[in-house]
Design a protein around this motif. Structure first.
Motif: not given
Length: 307
Positions: A95-102, A118-122, A136-142, A167-174
């Motif tokens: 795999a190229t990425h992994v997505d886990i709970a926040c 590592v992506c976190v979802s919340s 975590a290097m990426m965040v996911e709403i979903g 985007k307000r809290i973390l404007p530069s994070v993926t």
């Protein structure tokens, strides 16, 4: 039933070659504000922006190359043993990425097991900074499946508000945002366009939960993936940012997602519901190999056309 409150609070307890236990980029950002020297703050800010820009390029590289494979453990899966198995399977299976709970502790666990981003979802933007600080290097709403099971549905307005707050809290994070399958295809496309305008880096589709295959075997797998494939096809033609096709996919249908226009695929339950890490690794490898084979066939066909 509409979600009465979109800011649902979830439990909170990188591509990093050195596998850090925390994210130095966010630590650097926070520390810069405490400096008494404005020149030092400015230099620190510029350095942090440069580091975050480089980080984003690394996280999105496979999506721009249209070969991303993200393995998802589940938005509300806080079982450390299972998460560890899923992360290990993602790492060993190609795999190229992994997505886990926040959850910061889960992030630290994941980054100790893999150097994959590592992506976190919340659905709670306030939970993201601690997870990013942990690595975590990426965040996911979903990854809304667990909410659908409780009859909770998110409206486009709620998702847009969650996006703006993140985007307000973390404007530069993926930032990746899932477009709910509960919307009609035209409304999914409209929401995706609005999310792109808000500066989202990645759109994720879904649909596995609403699909009830009438056939077994390969026909059933194709039926299962139809809603998310349709969404990926429609949305990828309406936005310029990468689209990740997720939910209900398998080794059979993952290549179809790329053909439909997706820049990558996300796979969850077909992996995280297995009871054995060896079986998980085998399944991830199967999906990874199917994507590689499809890529080679496409390259061969393209070369033949040029000749």
């Amino acid at each position: 039933m509409q979600a009465s409150m979109c800011m649902t609070t979830l439990p909170s307890s990188s591509h990093s070659l050195l596998k850090p236990s925390h994210n130095p980029l966010i630590s650097h950002t926070l520390s810069s504000f405490s400096s008494s020297s404005s020149s030092r703050r400015k230099a620190s800010y510029l350095t942090t922006r440069a580091l975050l820009s480089t980080s984003k390029e690394l996280v999105l590289r496979e999506f721009h190359e249209r070969k991303a494979l993200k393995i998802i453990s589940g938005l509300q899966n806080f079982d450390k043993e299972n998460v560890a198995s899923v992360v290990t399977a993602a790492d060993k299976g190609g795999a190229t990425h992994v997505d886990i709970a926040c959850d910061p502790e889960l992030v630290k666990l994941a980054t100790s097991l893999t150097s994959l981003p590592v992506c976190v979802s919340s659905v709670d933007p306030a939970a993201f900074p601690a997870a990013v600080e942990a690595g975590a290097m990426m965040v996911e709403i979903g990854n809304y499946d667990s909410f659908y099971e409780r009859g909770v549905i998110f409206s486009p307005e709620q998702i847009l508000n969650l996006t703006k707050e993140t985007k307000r809290i973390l404007p530069s994070v993926t930032l990746s945002v899932t477009v709910p399958h509960t919307l009609s295809l035209p409304d999914q496309v409209k929401l995706a366009e609005l999310l792109e305008q808000e500066g989202v880096d990645l759109i994720q589709t879904e649909g596995g939960k609403c699909s009830n295959p009438s056939k077994s075997g390969i026909l059933g797998l194709i039926e299962k993936a139809t809603p998310t494939l349709a969404a990926a096809y429609s949305i990828s033609r309406a936005v310029k940012i990468p689209v990740m096709c997720s939910s209900g996919l398998s080794a059979v249908t993952a290549p179809m997602a790329i053909t439909a226009g997706a820049a990558g695929v996300g796979v969850g339950s077909v992996i995280n519901k297995l009871n054995d890490v060896v079986a998980m690794i085998a399944e991830v490898k199967s999906i990874s190999n199917s994507l590689t084979s499809a890529e080679r066939r496409a390259a061969t066909e393209e070369q033949s056309v040029k000749v």
